[in-house]
Every structure is written in C-alpha cells, then in structure tokens.
Design a protein around this motif. Sequence first.
Motif: not given
Length: 101
Positions: A4-7, A42-44, A86-87, A96-97
């Motif tokens: 998978f890709r993310m950013g 992601q994001g949670k 940032r990530y 952590y998120r």
Amino acid sequence: EKNFRMGPFHVDLNAQRVFKHKQELHLRRKEFELLSLLMSHQGKVVGRADLFDQIWGFNYLGDTRSLDVHIRLLRKKVEQNPSKPRYIQTVRGVGYRFRVV
C-alpha cells in the motif's frame, strides 16, 4: 499482494520493506511492525497498551519506555526533522498517531 501507498511511503508487507520517496528505509523488525501498525490506523490514535499488546505481546513485562525508544528511532528514519515529527505524532497520555498531511 500486500502493498500500500500512503503519502510519500510505499509499504510492502510481504517483504517487510518500506520506501519513502522510492528510497528504502532500513527498519528493524519491531520498527517495521510499529510503523505498519500505525499506518494501518492512519489518522487514528493507537493507545500505548494496544501497541504493546500487538507488537510485544500481551504478557510483555519489560520497560514501557522501550516503546518511546522505538518511536524515537523510527522517527529518525521516517521524519525529515525527528524533533518536530510530521508523520508519527505523539498524543500525550494516550499513544501515537500516523498522519499523512
């Protein structure tokens, strides 16, 4: 196929490899597990207890600071500026998120 890709990140779960801007990040096993777990949510926010359970196992009796050490080492490999992540974001008192902005 488990990719998978993310950013700027490309994760190959089968080969346990992560690339950022097509450059491979040389991650240790626990770092890879931690990063892929955070990315899968992601994001949670992922709580500290959940991270321990899923990465180290339910009966982990070691130092809880090892999570912070792993996060710090991971940030050095993932972040452009590890002191201003940032990530991989810390949510104080919770966990952590992972965020792609």
